[in-house]
Write an enzyme that holds these catalytic residues in place. Sequence first.
Site, mmCIF file in Angstrom:
data_model
loop_
_atom_site.group_PDB
_atom_site.id
_atom_site.type_symbol
_atom_site.label_atom_id
_atom_site.label_comp_id
_atom_site.label_asym_id
_atom_site.label_seq_id
_atom_site.Cartn_x
_atom_site.Cartn_y
_atom_site.Cartn_z
ATOM 1 N N ASP A 74 98.898 20.759 -14.672
ATOM 2 C CA ASP A 74 99.302 21.934 -13.920
ATOM 3 C C ASP A 74 99.459 23.064 -14.938
ATOM 4 O O ASP A 74 100.390 23.048 -15.753
ATOM 5 C CB ASP A 74 100.611 21.679 -13.184
ATOM 6 C CG ASP A 74 101.032 22.856 -12.310
ATOM 7 O OD1 ASP A 74 100.526 23.981 -12.534
ATOM 8 O OD2 ASP A 74 101.876 22.659 -11.416
ATOM 9 N N TYR A 174 94.251 40.001 -4.371
ATOM 10 C CA TYR A 174 92.986 39.475 -4.882
ATOM 11 C C TYR A 174 92.367 40.444 -5.883
ATOM 12 O O TYR A 174 91.935 40.062 -6.972
ATOM 13 C CB TYR A 174 92.030 39.219 -3.723
ATOM 14 C CG TYR A 174 90.757 38.505 -4.109
ATOM 15 C CD1 TYR A 174 90.645 37.124 -3.980
ATOM 16 C CD2 TYR A 174 89.652 39.207 -4.600
ATOM 17 C CE1 TYR A 174 89.482 36.453 -4.323
ATOM 18 C CE2 TYR A 174 88.485 38.555 -4.955
ATOM 19 C CZ TYR A 174 88.408 37.174 -4.809
ATOM 20 O OH TYR A 174 87.253 36.532 -5.165
ATOM 21 N N LYS A 178 91.695 39.546 -9.944
ATOM 22 C CA LYS A 178 90.377 39.508 -10.566
ATOM 23 C C LYS A 178 90.222 40.585 -11.626
ATOM 24 O O LYS A 178 89.585 40.366 -12.672
ATOM 25 C CB LYS A 178 89.292 39.631 -9.501
ATOM 26 C CG LYS A 178 89.290 38.470 -8.500
ATOM 27 C CD LYS A 178 89.224 37.115 -9.200
ATOM 28 C CE LYS A 178 89.205 35.965 -8.217
ATOM 29 N NZ LYS A 178 89.164 34.635 -8.877
#
Length: 304
Positions: A74, A174, A178
């Site tokens: 993780d 988002y 990015k």
Amino acid sequence: MVKPLDGKVALVAGASRGAGRGIAVELGAAGATVYVTGRSTRQRRSEYDRPETLEDTADLVTEAGGQGIAVPTDHLEPAQVKALVDRIDKEQGRLDVLVNDIWGAEKLFAWDAPVWEHDLDNGLRLLRLAVDTHAITSHYALPLLLRHPGGLVVEMTDGTADYNRDTYRVSFFYDLAKAAVLRMAFALGHELGPRGATAVAVTPGWMRSEIMLDVFGVTEDNWRDALDTVPHFAISETPRYVGRAVAALAADPDVARHNGTSLSSGGLAQVYGFTDLDGSRPDAWRYLVEIQDAGKPADTTGYR
């Protein structure tokens, strides 16, 4: 056959499926020992609840001609990442390629939802998965990568610096995630370049990942059936295409010329001469700008 990455060691963080798996397999095909990490194993699925597993990816790497080693990790847990890097150091004594492909947020963003309407917990979780994981992994892995000159760091994202600068991407969270990863490659280029290593951002085009194929209700064998409803999907590519892009970068003795830049699978295919599995060279980002975003009918002539 001489393999250009024989003796090299890679870590593909986030390799259960999609681009990470494609990259791991192609690095293996080039002869590398590839450590693959993520949270989806044969014993336990992540919250994606998908059937693909790390062990499957490792087996595919080995079948391709490399050595695949699955290490469940993780990447939001610093202790787990440190233990991973300590293991690579103990077993290999080096790290030549780091691919930060951790994502895990497909179910966390809402298309076209403004920030005040977007679920806040999901948005913040998305940022942690997309940004914190990369930073944590780089923090622990880069000292090992810098031990030998010529190391390569690949920050996987969605879109190029030019495209992301001029185009709103899906949602506030988002878009931010990015763009942040693109900036990571730029910043790492400044920090790694003077120390003998290279950092780049790489984006696939419209990738036929396992999840994307499921969304369209098709398989890799009949993916063109989706063109009836999504004609621009004709420009799509397999995950192995961006895998070949990363393998080509890793094998390039002059890769430092790309330091700090953002690159695409289609653009790198023109530089290095590789193709997708079907022998084509899709150039998705040029297509998206010149055809899809321009409102023109789907036509991949000259783009693959």
